[in-house]
Design an enzyme around this catalytic site. Structure first.
Site, short mmCIF file in Angstrom:
data_model
loop_
_atom_site.label_atom_id
_atom_site.label_comp_id
_atom_site.label_asym_id
_atom_site.label_seq_id
_atom_site.Cartn_x
_atom_site.Cartn_y
_atom_site.Cartn_z
N HIS A 276 0.92 -1.01 0.01
CA HIS A 276 -0.05 0.00 -0.11
C HIS A 276 1.05 1.20 0.00
CE1 HIS A 276 -3.65 -2.09 0.93
NE2 HIS A 276 -3.00 -3.16 1.73
N LYS B 193 -7.07 -0.37 -4.78
CA LYS B 193 -8.39 -0.66 -4.76
C LYS B 193 -9.21 0.70 -5.11
CE LYS B 193 -8.29 -3.71 -0.81
NZ LYS B 193 -7.13 -3.36 -0.22
N ASP C 39 -13.31 5.36 -8.17
CA ASP C 39 -13.89 6.34 -8.59
C ASP C 39 -14.20 6.77 -9.97
OD1 ASP C 39 -14.22 9.26 -8.39
OD2 ASP C 39 -13.09 9.47 -6.77
P1 5BU Z 1 -2.78 -9.61 6.76
O1 5BU Z 1 -1.66 -9.16 7.65
O2 5BU Z 1 -2.34 -11.07 6.17
O3 5BU Z 1 -4.07 -9.60 7.36
O4 5BU Z 1 -2.78 -8.80 5.34
C1 5BU Z 1 -3.63 -8.72 4.38
C2 5BU Z 1 -3.34 -7.88 3.35
O5 5BU Z 1 -4.40 -8.17 2.15
C3 5BU Z 1 -3.56 -6.32 3.63
O6 5BU Z 1 -2.64 -5.72 2.82
C4 5BU Z 1 -4.95 -6.16 3.00
O7 5BU Z 1 -4.91 -4.72 2.61
C5 5BU Z 1 -5.25 -6.96 2.16
N1 5BU Z 1 -6.45 -7.24 1.92
C6 5BU Z 1 -7.35 -7.98 2.91
O8 5BU Z 1 -6.83 -8.40 3.84
N2 5BU Z 1 -8.67 -8.26 2.43
C7 5BU Z 1 -9.24 -8.05 1.34
O9 5BU Z 1 -10.38 -8.27 1.09
C8 5BU Z 1 -8.42 -7.25 0.36
C9 5BU Z 1 -7.31 -6.93 0.65
BR1 5BU Z 1 -9.26 -6.61 -1.14
#
Ligand code: 5BU
Length: 485
Positions: A287, A318, A321
């Protein structure tokens, strides 16, 4: 070309009969231009025809698509004093690690030389590699166009195709010289008509022609689903987008379906993570707006690490817009995402305008997007009809959309890549809405393709060993799934 056609038949570079292809489909024609390597005079003659037919194209360099077209490009280079580039299939893992060999300056224009075009995928792959090196590609030239829709597909990607001959022209030439009977000509023409590239062949329920193999047009029956085909096979489907092709073949070669969610605090931490875990992953997801210290130098260094360790860069932006704003967010601002990200995420909520604007703005033919069709967090509204509408929306943008972010098999169409976030060895939640599933559940049982792992790796004491454990688990689940189907 007419005088060469009979020679091609005589040296068995063109074969007519009944050829069983890898997938069991029987083809009435087989083309193998490797046979001309043994006839230097024919090789020179054909390369001269290639040069002549593309003389209106403007270029400074030539590059053959590996491997059959390499001698053809070499002959053109030598005869016309044009510098040549050689695209490696894989970067060397020692020395310079270059993927394109030869001397060039970014900004120069290169002509692609190929022996046969079926659906244009091999040419597009080479175009993308050259573009990543900063070269311009506007034209490709081919000895034989099988007339199965490859020229139109390339044109839709901005590449003009010049061809010395087409398969129907060759059939008619051989027929008029009495070297081919009417029956064979009809059989081949029927075969070509039944195996045309259609960007939406799945949507209308027809069988899927696979991407070109040397001289082979193959079919994969409709009954196959994503779960029954390997990543490599799926990378060859003509309906697979250029980015998905690249991702699936990388996953197959590197034997990993792990995308790392590099949710760290600073760009310096992200670079260190990419360097350490790059060899284990297929995609590195960030991000950008949540990393301190973001600047041009960061993305240049990240791109360099991605090339060295062979993973793709995923900006989880994501977008959601109107088209004109999304385009500016993608190309400009602080992050200039289109300049370095191979793939981004887009919400379906704003309709297809956002996707179409991103597609217009991408900087490489194999950039792509995943549509968020489901989310891993509790209470997400991306369910049911919304999810199905998101999948439908992707069909209008098949060259750019690579697949979906989802937690279940939202489609059985094997050309889409399904990417699942919210993955950890321990199921449960993070106390803030995130819900976790295990690699085995995601890949093995739910049948999606890529596991996105963030804190499961980033917060581990030994990040490398943990990333390796996720890689192993993800791959085992994938192999188990293939063995079962
Ligand atoms: P985690 O630390 O494994 O929970 O990170 C999950 C990543 O996947 C995180 O960067 C979220 O922005 C991304 N993500 C998510 O968790 N769920 C979703 O539905 C989406 C993206 Br779209």
């Amino acid at each position: 070309m007419d005088e060469c056609v009979e020679r091609l038949l005589d040296v068995r570079a063109l074969k007519f009969g009944s050829y069983k292809l890898r997938t069991g489909l029987v083809s009435p024609v087989y083309i193998d231009f490797r046979e001309i390597f043994g006839c230097p005079d024919l090789l020179c003659q054909l390369s001269e025809l290639i040069f002549k037919v593309s003389r209106e194209a403007q270029y400074e360099l030539v590059c053959g698509v590996p491997y059959t077209a390499l001698p053809l490009a070499t002959c053109i280079s030598i005869t016309h004093h044009l510098p040549m580039l050689v695209r490696r299939k894989e970067a060397k893992d020692y020395g310079t690690k270059r993927i394109v060999e030869g001397k060039f300056i970014p900004g120069q224009t290169c002509l692609i030389v190929e022996d046969v075009v079926t659906f244009g995928s091999s040419i597009l792959e080479t175009v993308s590699v050259l573009q990543q090196e900063g070269l311009k590609v506007t034209d490709a030239v081919v000895l034989l166009d099988r007339a199965q829709g490859g020229a139109e597909r390339l044109a839709s990607c901005g590449i003009r195709l010049w061809s010395v001959s087409t398969l129907p022209q060759i059939l008619s030439s051989l027929r008029s010289r009495g070297r081919l009977d009417e029956d064979t000509v009809c059989k081949v023409l029927d075969f070509l008509a039944a195996n045309q590239y259609e960007s939406d062949s799945l949507a209308n329920g027809s069988a899927l022609p696979a991407k070109e193999q040397l001289g082979a047009s193959e079919k994969i029956p409709r009954i196959v689903s994503a779960a029954a085909l390997s990543y490599g096979q799926r990378s060859l489907l003509p309906t697979t987008s250029p980015f998905a092709t690249r991702l699936l073949s990388l996953m197959e070669e590197k034997r990993t379906n792990v995308a790392l969610a590099a949710d760290v605090l600073s760009c310096a931490d992200a670079l260190a993570l990419a360097e350490e875990l790059g060899p284990e992953i297929c995609m590195f997801k960030i991000h950008a707006d949540a990393l301190s210290g973001f600047d041009e130098g960061f993305h240049l260094r990240l791109v360099d690490i991605a090339k060295r360790h062979r993973f793709l860069l995923f900006e989880d932006r994501k977008f959601a817009d109107i088209g004109s704003v999304v385009r500016r967010q993608y190309e400009g601002g602080v992050f200039r995402i289109s300049h370095w990200a191979h793939v981004v995420t887009v919400h379906a909520v704003a309709g297809p305008g956002a996707l179409l604007s991103l597609q217009e703005a991408y900087s490489s033919v194999d950039s792509g997007a995943f549509i968020v069709s489901e989310m891993s967090c509790q209470g997400s509204l991306a369910v049911g009809n919304y999810t199905q509408a998101a999948v439908e929306m992707a069909k209008g943008c098949r060259d750019f959309v690579a697949g979906f972010i989802c937690t279940s098999r939202v489609t059985t169409d094997p050309s889409w890549v399904l990417v699942t976030p919210g993955v950890k060895f321990q199921e449960g939640d993070d106390g803030q809405g995130q819900q976790y599933l295990t690699p085995d559940e995601v890949i093995g049982r739910r049948g999606t393709d890529v596991i996105v792992v963030g804190r499961g790796i980033v917060n581990a004491d030994d990040r490398l060993a943990t990333a390796q454990a996720y890689r192993h688990a993800g791959w085992q689940a994938y192999e188990g799934r293939l063995a079962q189907s």
